[in-house]
Design an enzyme around this catalytic site. Structure first.
Site, mmCIF file in Angstrom:
data_model
loop_
_atom_site.group_PDB
_atom_site.id
_atom_site.type_symbol
_atom_site.label_atom_id
_atom_site.label_comp_id
_atom_site.label_asym_id
_atom_site.label_seq_id
_atom_site.Cartn_x
_atom_site.Cartn_y
_atom_site.Cartn_z
ATOM 1 N N HIS A 79 0.791 -1.239 0.000
ATOM 2 C CA HIS A 79 0.000 0.000 0.000
ATOM 3 C C HIS A 79 0.827 1.294 0.000
ATOM 4 O O HIS A 79 0.775 2.087 -0.932
ATOM 5 C CB HIS A 79 -0.888 0.042 1.243
HETATM 6 C C1 BDR Z 1 -3.098 0.685 5.371
HETATM 7 O O1 BDR Z 1 -3.299 0.180 6.696
HETATM 8 C C2 BDR Z 1 -2.082 -0.217 7.259
HETATM 9 O O2 BDR Z 1 -2.201 -1.490 7.815
HETATM 10 C C3 BDR Z 1 -1.037 -0.129 6.181
HETATM 11 O O3 BDR Z 1 0.193 0.322 6.718
HETATM 12 C C4 BDR Z 1 -1.608 0.848 5.184
HETATM 13 O O4 BDR Z 1 -1.245 2.187 5.515
HETATM 14 C C5 BDR Z 1 -3.748 -0.263 4.385
HETATM 15 O O5 BDR Z 1 -5.093 -0.368 4.647
#
Ligand code: BDR
Ligand code: CA
Length: 313
Positions: A242
């Site tokens: 992500h």
């Molecule tokens: C987001 O949530 C976190 O767990 C990750 O770091 C990312 O920023 C994805 O949904």
């Protein structure tokens, strides 16, 4: 001229790769400071993890601040089930060297933004938006220093990843997201609709490991750990990487495609709390407040990451 950025983050393995990418791109990006927020793991760990990453990149001089330890209204939700107990499981981290700055992260944001010229700073947010919203509430004039906010959060076509309707960063602090999406500032969003196309497959992880440097080894270790949850959940070939999408966008915007649309955050208690309601088809006739990305050249993205990590220790 370099682009001045501040990263607000809750590391997290994917945050880790985003921070490393920004540090590797020092000829293009001037990273002025890193502010930790509570999210994937509690604040004492996210600030520690941010400092560990500066150590790894050979940048113990980078100012790291601790911001808010809980969301504005709700109780904190964490995600150890994804990131492990430390938030950065998957690599054996040595004793930390980069110091923690004394100033509160929100006060640092206000000071840094107030002393910047108009629109000088790009804020890169990789976690819940608590610190950013708190700065805007405490010192609305500091918004003047922000040119753009590039964020990882939300999802629409993909739905949510923490509730059926909501993505983690927004669900942890929907009220903060509501403040930021209503700020009138230029926003660019990397939602799940993009990040679920950016999978850390075995081959892509192996390319990082093959760099032969400590950064490649750490990234490969972290991603191998991080992958196990999403691969089981989605039956995919790898976990969605992500947060580095935010930094990759600053370095190579042509990797991404999307459009400017109206986005609102649902803060009403109930099933859709924290949903990023996206008017993709222009039904509300509201003016757009956010450029939402939907497409990514995933091979190009991983190539960028691996090439840049080769430059780090
Ligand atoms: C987001 O949530 C976190 O767990 C990750 O770091 C990312 O920023 C994805 O949904
Ligand atoms: Ca994150």
């Amino acid at each position: 001229m370099k682009r001045a950025i501040i990263i607000d983050t809750d590391p997290g393995q994917d945050d880790a790769l985003a921070i490393l990418l920004a540090l590797a791109a020092h000829e293009t990006l001037e990273l002025r400071g890193i502010v930790a927020v509570a999210g994937n793991v509690p604040l004492p760990l996210t600030q520690l993890n941010a400092r560990r990453l500066c150590d790894l990149a050979g940048r113990p001089d980078m100012p790291v601040y601790a911001g808010c330890e809980r969301p504005m209204v709700r109780d904190l939700i964490t995600a150890e089930y994804v990131h492990g107990k430390t938030g950065l499981d998957g690599y054996d981290w040595p004793e930390v060297k980069t110091p923690l700055q004394e100033q509160h992260g929100v006060d640092y944001l206000i000071e840094a933004l107030r002393s910047a010229s108009e629109g000088e700073i790009t804020l890169c947010t990789l976690g819940p938006l608590t610190n950013i919203a708190m700065a805007m509430v405490k010192a609305p004039d500091c918004k003047r220093g922000i040119g753009e906010i590039v964020m990882m959060g939300g999802g629409f076509f993909e739905g949510g990843n923490t509730s059926p309707a909501a993505e983690f960063n927004i669900l942890v602090d929907p009220h903060a997201a509501h403040v930021v999406f209503g700020s009138g500032l230029p926003l660019t969003l990397m939602p799940l609709d993009v990040t679920h196309k950016a999978l850390a497959t075995k081959e892509r992880i192996a390319a990082m490991q093959a760099l032969g440097n400590e950064t490649g080894k750490a990234c490969a270790g972290m991603l191998s750990f991080f992958n196990r949850f999403d691969v089981e959940k989605y039956g995919s070939l790898g976990g969605p990487l992500h947060d580095p999408c935010v930094i990759a966008y600053l370095l190579e915007p042509s990797l991404f495609g999307g459009k400017a649309i109206p986005v609102q955050i649902d803060i009403a208690p109930g099933l859709t709390l924290g949903m990023t309601v996206m008017d993709w088809w222009g039904m509300t006739k509201k003016p757009p407040n956010c450029t939402v990305m939907k497409d990514i050249d995933a091979d190009g993205y991983f190539k960028l990451l691996t090439t840049m990590f080769a430059r780090l220790p």
